[in-house]
Design an enzyme around this catalytic site. Structure first.
Site, PDB file in Angstrom:
ATOM      1  CB  CYS A  48       0.144   1.633   6.141  1.00  0.00           C
ATOM      2  SG  CYS A  48      -0.317   3.204   6.910  1.00  0.00           S
ATOM      3  CB  THR A  49      -0.890  -2.605   2.939  1.00  0.00           C
ATOM      4  OG1 THR A  49      -1.373  -2.870   4.258  1.00  0.00           O
ATOM      5  CG2 THR A  49      -0.542  -3.902   2.243  1.00  0.00           C
TER       6      THR A  49
END
Length: 178
Positions: free
Chosen positions: A69-70
């Site tokens: 997600c980062t």
């Protein structure tokens, strides 16, 4: 006996994940985007109508501050100016609370909104919800909505490292046709 139960559970999870990847592409493509009214990282309510007249990239993701997600969020950040130049906004949506989004945005200098879908209702409307009874999270999926609110692209299988480029290239094609 424990092994048989464990194998059964693993099989159910695999089947659920396999089913979840396929999604509802044909049902959503070229249809009005499901409406939403979600809190941003500041706690203000944001609706789909807030973006009327602009292209909108809505990306659902499982959890703030996790590796995939980062990477995906930072790739959207790195392409933010190019995407904005195409008259498009970016919105990230997960089931995390607004306070988590606020920390995630600050930590990675994310210039776009992150919206909190705490109940998973919006993710479900888009076919982007994994619901394992005690564990709920958004699937990593993206939707491109045109200025009139119609879904023009659906991405069910997303590679977090390459996805922002893919969306940007598709946006270029879509905006050149309008």
């Amino acid at each position: 006996m424990k092994i048989i139960i464990l194998l059964g559970i693993v099989t159910l999870i695999i089947l659920a994940l396999k089913k979840s990847i396929s999604g509802n592409d044909k049902k959503l493509l070229d249809q009005p985007a499901p409406k939403f009214n979600l809190k941003n990282s500041q706690g203000s309510l944001i609706s789909l109508e807030s973006f009327k007249g602009k292209w909108l990239v809505i990306y659902f993701y499982p959890k703030d501050d996790t590796p995939g997600c980062t990477k995906e969020s930072c790739n959207f950040r790195d392409n933010f100016q190019s995407i904005q130049s195409l008259n498009a906004s970016i919105v990230g949506v997960s089931l995390d609370p607004s306070s988590s989004h606020q920390n995630f945005k600050k930590k990675y200098s994310l210039p776009f909104m992150l919206l909190s879908d705490g109940t998973g209702e919006t993710a479900q409307k888009y076919g982007a919800l994994n619901n394992f009874v005690i564990l709920k999270f958004a699937k990593r999926q993206t939707f491109v909505v045109d200025p009139k609110g119609i879904i023009r692209s659906v991405y069910r299988n997303v590679n977090p490292l390459k996805h922002a480029d893919e969306v940007m290239n598709d946006l270029r094609k879509l905006t050149s046709n309008t």
